[in-house]
Motif scaffolding. Structure first.
Motif, short mmCIF file in Angstrom:
data_model
loop_
_atom_site.label_atom_id
_atom_site.label_comp_id
_atom_site.label_asym_id
_atom_site.label_seq_id
_atom_site.Cartn_x
_atom_site.Cartn_y
_atom_site.Cartn_z
N MET A 1 0.83 -1.17 0.00
CA MET A 1 0.00 0.00 0.00
C MET A 1 0.88 1.24 0.00
SD MET A 1 -3.08 -0.95 2.52
CE MET A 1 -2.80 -2.65 2.95
N VAL A 2 0.41 2.25 -0.71
CA VAL A 2 1.20 3.47 -0.90
C VAL A 2 0.36 4.68 -0.51
CG1 VAL A 2 2.47 4.86 -2.56
CG2 VAL A 2 2.40 2.38 -2.84
N LEU A 3 0.94 5.56 0.30
CA LEU A 3 0.27 6.80 0.67
C LEU A 3 0.86 7.94 -0.14
CD1 LEU A 3 0.29 6.28 4.52
CD2 LEU A 3 -1.68 6.10 3.03
N VAL A 4 -0.01 8.72 -0.79
CA VAL A 4 0.41 9.90 -1.53
C VAL A 4 -0.33 11.11 -0.98
CG1 VAL A 4 0.96 8.60 -3.64
CG2 VAL A 4 -1.31 9.64 -3.38
N GLY A 5 0.24 12.28 -1.21
CA GLY A 5 -0.40 13.51 -0.77
C GLY A 5 0.63 14.61 -0.63
N MET A 6 0.15 15.79 -0.36
CA MET A 6 0.99 16.97 -0.24
C MET A 6 1.91 16.90 0.98
SD MET A 6 0.47 19.28 -2.62
CE MET A 6 0.92 20.84 -1.84
N PRO A 7 2.98 17.70 0.97
CA PRO A 7 3.81 17.81 2.17
C PRO A 7 2.94 18.28 3.33
CG PRO A 7 4.86 18.91 0.31
CD PRO A 7 3.47 18.54 -0.13
N GLY A 8 3.01 17.57 4.43
CA GLY A 8 2.23 17.93 5.60
C GLY A 8 0.86 17.28 5.67
N SER A 9 0.56 16.39 4.72
CA SER A 9 -0.76 15.75 4.71
C SER A 9 -0.88 14.62 5.73
CB SER A 9 -1.11 15.23 3.31
OG SER A 9 -0.19 14.25 2.89
N GLY A 10 0.25 14.17 6.27
CA GLY A 10 0.21 13.13 7.30
C GLY A 10 0.60 11.75 6.80
N LYS A 11 1.23 11.68 5.64
CA LYS A 11 1.57 10.37 5.06
C LYS A 11 2.43 9.53 6.00
CE LYS A 11 3.49 12.30 1.49
NZ LYS A 11 3.27 13.73 1.71
N THR A 12 3.43 10.14 6.60
CA THR A 12 4.33 9.38 7.48
C THR A 12 3.63 8.99 8.77
OG1 THR A 12 6.27 10.44 6.53
CG2 THR A 12 6.55 9.45 8.70
N THR A 13 2.95 9.92 9.39
CA THR A 13 2.27 9.65 10.66
C THR A 13 1.18 8.60 10.48
OG1 THR A 13 2.71 11.91 11.35
CG2 THR A 13 1.00 10.72 12.56
N VAL A 14 0.34 8.78 9.48
CA VAL A 14 -0.75 7.84 9.22
C VAL A 14 -0.18 6.50 8.75
CG1 VAL A 14 -2.75 7.37 7.74
CG2 VAL A 14 -2.46 9.63 8.79
N GLY A 15 0.85 6.56 7.91
CA GLY A 15 1.47 5.33 7.41
C GLY A 15 2.04 4.46 8.51
N ARG A 16 2.71 5.09 9.47
CA ARG A 16 3.26 4.32 10.60
C ARG A 16 2.15 3.61 11.37
NH1 ARG A 16 7.32 8.58 11.61
NH2 ARG A 16 9.28 7.64 10.99
N GLU A 17 1.09 4.34 11.65
CA GLU A 17 -0.01 3.75 12.41
C GLU A 17 -0.72 2.66 11.61
OE1 GLU A 17 -3.80 4.85 15.17
OE2 GLU A 17 -2.06 6.17 15.07
N LEU A 18 -0.91 2.89 10.32
CA LEU A 18 -1.54 1.88 9.46
C LEU A 18 -0.70 0.61 9.43
CD1 LEU A 18 -3.87 1.20 7.50
CD2 LEU A 18 -2.47 2.20 5.67
N ALA A 19 0.61 0.77 9.32
CA ALA A 19 1.51 -0.39 9.29
C ALA A 19 1.41 -1.19 10.60
CB ALA A 19 2.95 0.06 9.06
N LYS A 20 1.35 -0.49 11.72
CA LYS A 20 1.20 -1.19 13.02
C LYS A 20 -0.11 -1.96 13.06
CE LYS A 20 3.69 2.07 15.88
NZ LYS A 20 3.51 3.20 16.79
N ARG A 21 -1.19 -1.33 12.62
CA ARG A 21 -2.51 -1.97 12.66
C ARG A 21 -2.57 -3.20 11.77
NH1 ARG A 21 -6.73 -1.55 15.52
NH2 ARG A 21 -8.09 -1.64 13.71
N LEU A 22 -1.87 -3.14 10.63
CA LEU A 22 -1.94 -4.25 9.67
C LEU A 22 -0.77 -5.23 9.81
CD1 LEU A 22 -3.08 -2.31 6.46
CD2 LEU A 22 -4.49 -3.50 8.15
N GLY A 23 0.14 -4.94 10.74
CA GLY A 23 1.28 -5.83 10.95
C GLY A 23 2.25 -5.84 9.78
#
Length: 169
Positions: A1-23
């Motif tokens: 899965m790939v997160l795209v969006g503008m700088p500051g959209s939360g890709k890293t923060t949301v991506g880290r949490e999504l990765a934890k939730r999905l293992g």
């Protein structure tokens, strides 16, 4: 899965949490470029310009999008190259975190690590980038999540709901 969006959209923060939730393993493309080159992105921009950075970004995306069980956060400008858009759309589920320019400005206005915003009018630049990139994000996205209004946890819940509707987690 790939997160795209503008700088500051939360890709890293949301991506880290999504990765934890999905293992799954989480990788931030910009951080990976820094790890591979041994220098910070502003330095790459300074020495090689945006075009040099974009070449490195394409090479890194090519390698990372061939991995499995990965949650990948791209840099905000990754979609500007047609080959990147094709690669992202073909190799994974692309999630666009759509955040409005006023919210992006609030999140990035004190950040001096974003080379494209180190201009006399960073707020105007952010608006211009959004206008140029929003159609490109939408072109590659399988899922569009309206961001900027909730916690990262709430965003992850929205993404999970959308993912369940289109594929098995």
């Amino acid at each position: 899965m790939v997160l795209v969006g503008m700088p500051g959209s939360g890709k890293t923060t949301v991506g880290r949490e999504l990765a934890k939730r999905l293992g799954r393993r989480f990788v931030d493309c910009d951080q990976e470029i820094e790890a591979r080159t041994g220098v910070k992105i502003p330095t790459i921009f300074e020495i090689e310009g945006e075009e040099g950075f974009r070449r490195r970004e394409t090479q890194t995306l090519d390698a990372l999008t061939q991995e499995t069980d990965l949650i990948l956060a791209t840099g905000g400008g990754a979609v500007t190259r047609p080959e990147n858009r094709a690669m992202l759309a073909e190799r994974g589920v692309v999630i666009y975190l759509n955040v409005t320019p006023p919210v992006l400005w609030e999140r990035t206005r004190h950040d001096r690590t974003r080379p494209l915003l180190q201009v006399p009018d960073p707020k105007g630049r952010l608006q211009d980038l959004y206008v140029a990139r929003d159609p490109l994000y939408r072109e590659v996205a399988h899922i569009i999540v309206e961001g900027g209004r909730g916690t990262p946890h709430a965003m992850v819940r929205l993404i999970e709901k959308e993912l369940q509707a289109i594929c098995a987690l």
